[in-house]
Design an enzyme around this catalytic site. Structure first.
Site, PDB file in Angstrom:
ATOM      1  N   HIS A 117       7.615   4.289 -10.443  1.00  0.00           N
ATOM      2  CA  HIS A 117       6.392   5.031 -10.769  1.00  0.00           C
ATOM      3  C   HIS A 117       5.230   4.119 -11.134  1.00  0.00           C
ATOM      4  CE1 HIS A 117       8.950   8.896 -11.685  1.00  0.00           C
ATOM      5  NE2 HIS A 117       8.838   8.624 -10.395  1.00  0.00           N
ATOM      6  N   CYS A 136     -12.773   0.007  -3.618  1.00  0.00           N
ATOM      7  CA  CYS A 136     -12.390  -1.057  -2.668  1.00  0.00           C
ATOM      8  C   CYS A 136     -10.875  -1.260  -2.588  1.00  0.00           C
ATOM      9  CB  CYS A 136     -13.084  -2.369  -3.028  1.00  0.00           C
ATOM     10  SG  CYS A 136     -12.554  -3.078  -4.604  1.00  0.00           S
ATOM     11  N   ALA A 145      20.648   5.361 -26.019  1.00  0.00           N
ATOM     12  CA  ALA A 145      20.902   4.264 -25.075  1.00  0.00           C
ATOM     13  C   ALA A 145      21.031   2.922 -25.797  1.00  0.00           C
ATOM     14  CB  ALA A 145      19.775   4.201 -24.041  1.00  0.00           C
TER      15      ALA A 145
END
Ligand code: OAD
Length: 235
Positions: free
Chosen positions: A104, A115, A217
């Site tokens: 992502h 540009c 985690a």
């Protein structure tokens, strides 16, 4: 593959918990779209720059550090270890992981809508919103993938290739609600890989993985890594 839950213990709110303080009245799903940027580039770039500064002030936690360690142990044992993340906070890289597939994008790369030039932004907050391109004066936008946008081809291609060829797939700290990232575990399963989820909560994939390890985690990953310290091939 990791998601926002991996960075929660670093103090970074998960995507769906991200709105605090000044931002509490906004819905992140309403800010993370090209339509939102077109309608209000000042608001959207201010929010992403706020997130950039917040992430820059946080440090990697034991979950990031363990994944870095695992990547080194596997790689030096001749096994492949692919780290895929949906996170845009760069904490895996700051923990030393390399390479990292950023599905992502990153809060630290900004792209000119005029540009197309991309620039790394690691310094202080912008002075004006939307920030402007030094080369052409166009508006800069954060180099993240918004809803309704395609993922970077190279990143999703590499992630699909790794998921379709792996023996073990770990889905860590992700709500498994955003595709195509959420489909990678299914691709790995179809190929015959063993799959595991590490998450504080139940998710749509909890019932279909081989193991659902419930908890933080930063606590579970170090314990898991200990079990493979000598022989990653047995993992
Ligand atoms: P979410 O915020 O959707 O989900 C975070 C997941 O982590 C949830 O399932 C939590 O239960 C879990 N969690 C929280 N703290 C945890 C901890 N300490 N240990 C383990 N698990 C924990 O974040 P993502 O799944 O990463 O996309 O979101 C995926 C994508 O949705 C994001 O990349 C973003 C968002 O829309 C875009 O912006 C395109």
């Amino acid at each position: 593959m990791t998601g926002a839950g991996v960075s929660a213990e670093s103090g970074i709110p998960t995507f769906r918990d991200a709105m605090e303080g000044l931002w509490a009245r906004f819905d992140p799903m309403q800010l993370a779209t090209p339509e939102a940027f077109a309608a209000n580039p000042e608001l959207v770039t201010r929010w992403y720059d706020h997130r950039r500064m917040m992430c820059a002030a946080c440090d990697p936690n034991p979950a990031h550090e363990t994944l870095t360690h695992m990547q080194r142990v596997f790689t030096s044992s001749g096994c492949r270890f692919t780290l895929i993340t949906q996170n845009v906070d760069r904490l895996h890289q700051r923990a030393g992981s390399d390479p990292v597939i950023e599905l992502h994008g990153s809060l630290f790369m900004w792209r000119c809508t005029g540009c197309g030039r991309s620039t790394e932004q690691t310094g202080v907050a912008f002075e004006t919103y939307p920030p402007t391109c030094e080369a052409c004066g166009g508006c800069l936008r954060p180099g993240v993938v918004w809803f309704h946008e395609m993922l970077p081809e190279e990143a999703i291609g590499a992630a699909q290739q790794a998921a379709g060829a792996c023996d073990v797939f770990l889905s860590i700290g992700t709500s498994s609600m955003v595709y195509p990232a959420a489909g990678l575990v299914g691709a790995a399963h179809t190929r015959g890989a063993r799959t595991a989820e590490i998450n504080r909560d139940e998710t749509p994939i909890s019932g279909s993985v081989d193991w659902h390890l419930r908890g933080a985690a930063g606590r579970i990953l170090p314990a898991l890594a200990e079990s493979l310290s000598d022989s990653p091939k047995d993992f």
